[in-house]
Every structure is written in C-alpha cells, then in structure tokens.
Design a protein around this motif. Structure first.
Motif, PDB file in Angstrom:
ATOM      1  N   ASP A   1      -7.404   5.147  -1.592  1.00 25.55           N
ATOM      2  CA  ASP A   1      -6.138   5.882  -1.546  1.00 25.55           C
ATOM      3  C   ASP A   1      -5.877   6.641  -2.845  1.00 25.55           C
ATOM      4  O   ASP A   1      -5.061   7.569  -2.871  1.00 25.55           O
ATOM      5  CB  ASP A   1      -4.964   4.924  -1.317  1.00 25.55           C
ATOM      6  CG  ASP A   1      -4.932   4.328   0.078  1.00 25.55           C
ATOM      7  OD1 ASP A   1      -5.630   4.858   0.965  1.00 25.55           O
ATOM      8  OD2 ASP A   1      -4.215   3.330   0.268  1.00 25.55           O
TER       9      ASP A   1
ATOM     10  N   ARG B   1       0.831  -1.206   0.000  1.00 25.27           N
ATOM     11  CA  ARG B   1       0.000   0.000   0.000  1.00 25.27           C
ATOM     12  C   ARG B   1       0.866   1.258   0.000  1.00 25.27           C
ATOM     13  O   ARG B   1       0.602   2.221  -0.735  1.00 25.27           O
ATOM     14  CB  ARG B   1      -0.925  -0.024   1.207  1.00 25.27           C
ATOM     15  CG  ARG B   1      -1.999   1.043   1.206  1.00 25.27           C
ATOM     16  CD  ARG B   1      -2.950   0.843   2.385  1.00 25.27           C
ATOM     17  NE  ARG B   1      -3.963   1.894   2.444  1.00 25.27           N
ATOM     18  CZ  ARG B   1      -4.861   2.005   3.416  1.00 25.27           C
ATOM     19  NH1 ARG B   1      -4.869   1.116   4.407  1.00 25.27           N
ATOM     20  NH2 ARG B   1      -5.752   2.986   3.403  1.00 25.27           N
TER      21      ARG B   1
ATOM     22  N   LEU C   1      -7.045   0.467  -1.496  1.00 29.10           N
ATOM     23  CA  LEU C   1      -6.183   0.898  -2.601  1.00 29.10           C
ATOM     24  C   LEU C   1      -6.927   1.860  -3.524  1.00 29.10           C
ATOM     25  O   LEU C   1      -6.353   2.843  -4.013  1.00 29.10           O
ATOM     26  CB  LEU C   1      -5.675  -0.315  -3.388  1.00 29.10           C
ATOM     27  CG  LEU C   1      -4.665  -1.222  -2.687  1.00 29.10           C
ATOM     28  CD1 LEU C   1      -4.386  -2.463  -3.528  1.00 29.10           C
ATOM     29  CD2 LEU C   1      -3.359  -0.480  -2.393  1.00 29.10           C
TER      30      LEU C   1
END
Length: 416
Positions: free
Chosen positions: A238, A166, A235
């Motif tokens: 983000d 990540r 993900l």
C-alpha cells in the motif's frame, strides 16, 4: 577466560562480621536489566531484601549488554553458573536440556501468595508440564500513535480491526510534494531477522488464530501465519508502512520526528519520556483480540539445597506486592501481582499515566512465544521469512513455505 571473570566478579569473601557458624547464605544473581535507571530500581529492591533478611545476602551482578547469552551458557557448561538468573523465557528449553535449572512446581503450589500472581503469565513459563521460572516483570505490545497527526489527517477514532488499521494507515501517509516518497507514513514495521521483529509480528499471528507449532513441531504455513504475514505485506504494498533500519525496529526516532504516525512497541518505550504528545491503542483484532507478552523471568539455577532454599525466599519477595508496586512505578512495566495492580499507590500512578490502562487491559488477551529448546532456530527462520516478505523478495506464502522446508530438514522425524 569468561568463566574466570565471572568467578572473580561474583565470588563472595566471608569476614569476621559474618554470623557465627557461617549462618549467612550468599547468593549471586546475574541480570541484564536495562536501561540503567531500571537497574537502579531493581538493585534498591535487592538492598531492601538484604536488609530484611540478614541471613541471606543477594548480590546483583550486571551480566552486560555484550552477548550475555554466550557468557551465561559458557558459565552453565563450565559449572560456574550463578544461583539465580534473570533472562527471557525463550531460553527455558535450552536450560532444561542442560539440566541447569530447577522446576518450581512444588514450591509455587505451596506459596502463600500464589493466588496473587496473574495466572495468564504462567503458561509462557511452563514446559513439559513443569513451571521453570517466575515472572518478575511483564508488559505487552500496543500501538503508540501521534494524536496531532491523527487530527491533521481527519482521523477521529483509533482502529479496532485490521481493516480499519490499514485504512487509517493510508489516511496518515502523506506525500506533500508529489514525488511518490511520503514525508509521513502511517506506521513503522521492524526490518530484520532477529527476535524483535518476530516479537512485534506475533500479536498479528495470534490475532489471526495462528501458531508456529503443531505438537512441538514447526508449522509456519498454517492459514493464520500466512494471513498475518500477508497483512504486513499489504501494508508495504500500500505504501503506507515504512521499514525501520535493520534490526532497530525498537528505535523511536521516526515517531518522535513525525515521520511516522504509529509504532508497535510497549510501555517501556522512550516515547513516554519524549516531548511529543502520544497515546496508545490496543493491537487491532482480526479473528480475535491478541497481543504478545514481554515477560522478564527469574530462573532458579541448580546449586546446593541450602542456596536453593535461600533463593526461593528471594523469589517470594520478587512476587510480593511490595516489590511489584515499587518495580512497576519505578520502571513503567506492569505488576505481576494482582494486589499490587489494585493497590491505591499503583492506581494513583496509573491515573498520572492513563495510557498504561491499555496494556493492563490487554493482559487477559496476551499470548506468548514458545520456550522449547528449538525455538531459537524456529525464530531465526521465521524472522528470515518476515524480512524477505517486507523487502519484497518473496510473497508471504512463499517465504513461509521456504522457512518451513528449512526447518523440516533439521527435524525430519518431527522430534525436537
């Protein structure tokens, strides 16, 4: 009509050149091997078998890329099935229900080269205590990456855990002009409800200690499944992952163009034949290390005792060191025979493609998708949950709960 076409293409016409008293056994093998280059490798190996076994002649028939499953099932129901079939193992349960295939336990237990076959590949091919096919080919999923983009972003080590993945994806996501639409993303995630999406997500499920079955009953809401889907959800939140075009998560265009720095795929990828520099790292770990096998398997269809006996000779050839070495070097897939993997010829090949070692090392931690008859319905609902999560329509937990409820309506008595 479909059955008729296959009969026309597959039926054999014996001539005066045949052995006297019809000693030649003719076998039809349906396969959907792609790309054509790999099919050529396979067909050359079939020719070698035919040359060394004049009493058994195998005809390799390409079943086509246009819905081959429908053709296969139509042929099985219509008693026009081939003698042997190459397909993916997730169809096993359906074939067992149709009584279309033969179990291989007795034959395999007496096979002289049994100990040469990589044992971790066999659980995926077993159902209800029986072995229903053999692996002719194997591979697993890793993460290909662009070393040049890693270097430009100051990333010096490949990620080994989900947290590191990540963090690396964030460093590799670059918005050059500040319009909040990155020109480069850290990783590509596959968008779609079909099997490729489920296949790519499965290593994360297994890495989180999850499963999708509980005593052959769907269980999509266990903590491992929720954790794995939440990771993909994060993900996207983000802003470090971008989605593939629908149902085309296997395409490599974004990787080759530099729009993404990492992509989940296997050693078959066209990335390895592209002009860009690339490398591979294993699927990062959560609770444990894990990946998913992409196994090609060979079924023995129910025909006649004579044909079944002859077909098993071909099965033994497929598992042999000779076949596996030539197949692996010719296609980039991994050998299923230990002696083949350890052979000098294959080891020299790996030296020329050192990234293959990642996939070879992952064989020991590779899990598999279920093969029971109801798997396609589980996969459909799971794929729908993954897609809804990636599109932001539902949270991971809500999407999995909805998928579980849909499945429970189909199997309220916990019985497939």
């Amino acid at each position: 009509m479909v059955i008729g076409l296959f009969c026309i293409s597959g039926c054999q016409i014996q001539t005066n050149k045949d052995y006297q008293n019809n000693q030649v056994v003719y076998l039809n093998l349906w396969q959907g091997i792609n790309p054509p280059k790999n099919r050529d490798v396979f067909n050359k190996l079939v020719d070698k078998f035919n040359q060394s076994h004049p009493d058994i002649q195998v005809k390799s028939i390409f079943s086509g890329a246009n819905n081959p499953l429908a053709k296969i099932l139509t042929a099985v129901v219509g008693n026009s099935a081939p003698d042997m079939l190459i397909f993916y193992p997730q169809l096993t349960g359906q074939f067992v229900q149709l009584e279309a295939i033969k179990p291989l336990d007795d034959w395999f237990n007496q096979l002289p080269i049994r100990s040469d076959v990589i044992s971790t590949l066999l659980p995926e091919l077993k159902l209800d205590g029986h072995l229903w096919s053999i692996p002719y080919s194997t591979a697993n999923l890793g993460i290909f990456y662009r070393p040049d983009l890693f270097q430009a972003a100051g990333v010096t080590e490949t990620p080994k855990t989900w947290d590191e993945l990540r963090a690396v994806a964030k460093k590799l996501t670059i918005d050059k002009n500040g319009d909040k639409r990155p020109e480069q993303y850290g990783i590509l995630l596959p968008l779609g409800k079909q099997e490729w999406t489920v296949f790519c997500w499965f290593p994360f499920l297994l890495g989180a200690g999850g499963d999708i079955l509980d005593d052959n009953y769907p269980n999509l809401t266990n903590s491992g499944a929720i954790t794995a889907l939440k990771f993909w959800e994060n993900l996207i939140k983000d802003g470090t992952a971008t989605l593939s075009p629908p149902e085309r998560g296997y395409e490599e265009d974004a990787f080759i163009s530099g729009r993404i720095a990492m992509q989940i795929t296997g050693p078959w990828t066209y990335i390895t034949t592209s002009p860009v520099k690339y490398d591979v790292f294993p699927i990062p770990a959560n609770i444990n290390r894990a990946t998913t096998t992409g196994t090609g398997n060979l079924f023995l269809m129910k025909t006649t005792p004579e044909k079944e006996k002859a077909a098993l000779k071909f099965f033994e050839f497929v598992l042999s060191e000779q076949f596996q070495t030539e197949w692996a070097i010719g296609t980039g897939f991994l050998p299923v025979n230990i002696k083949s993997a350890q052979s000098q010829e294959y080891q020299e090949y790996v030296k020329s493609k050192p990234w293959l070692k990642v996939f070879l090392d992952q064989i020991s931690v590779a899990g598999s998708r279920p093969i029971l008859a109801g798997y396609s319905r589980i996969s459909d609902n799971l794929g729908r949950a993954i897609e809804e999560t990636l599109l932001g329509k539902s949270s991971a937990e809500v999407a999995l709960q909805a998928a579980q409820k849909r499945l429970e309506l189909i199997w309220p008595d916990r019985n497939f």
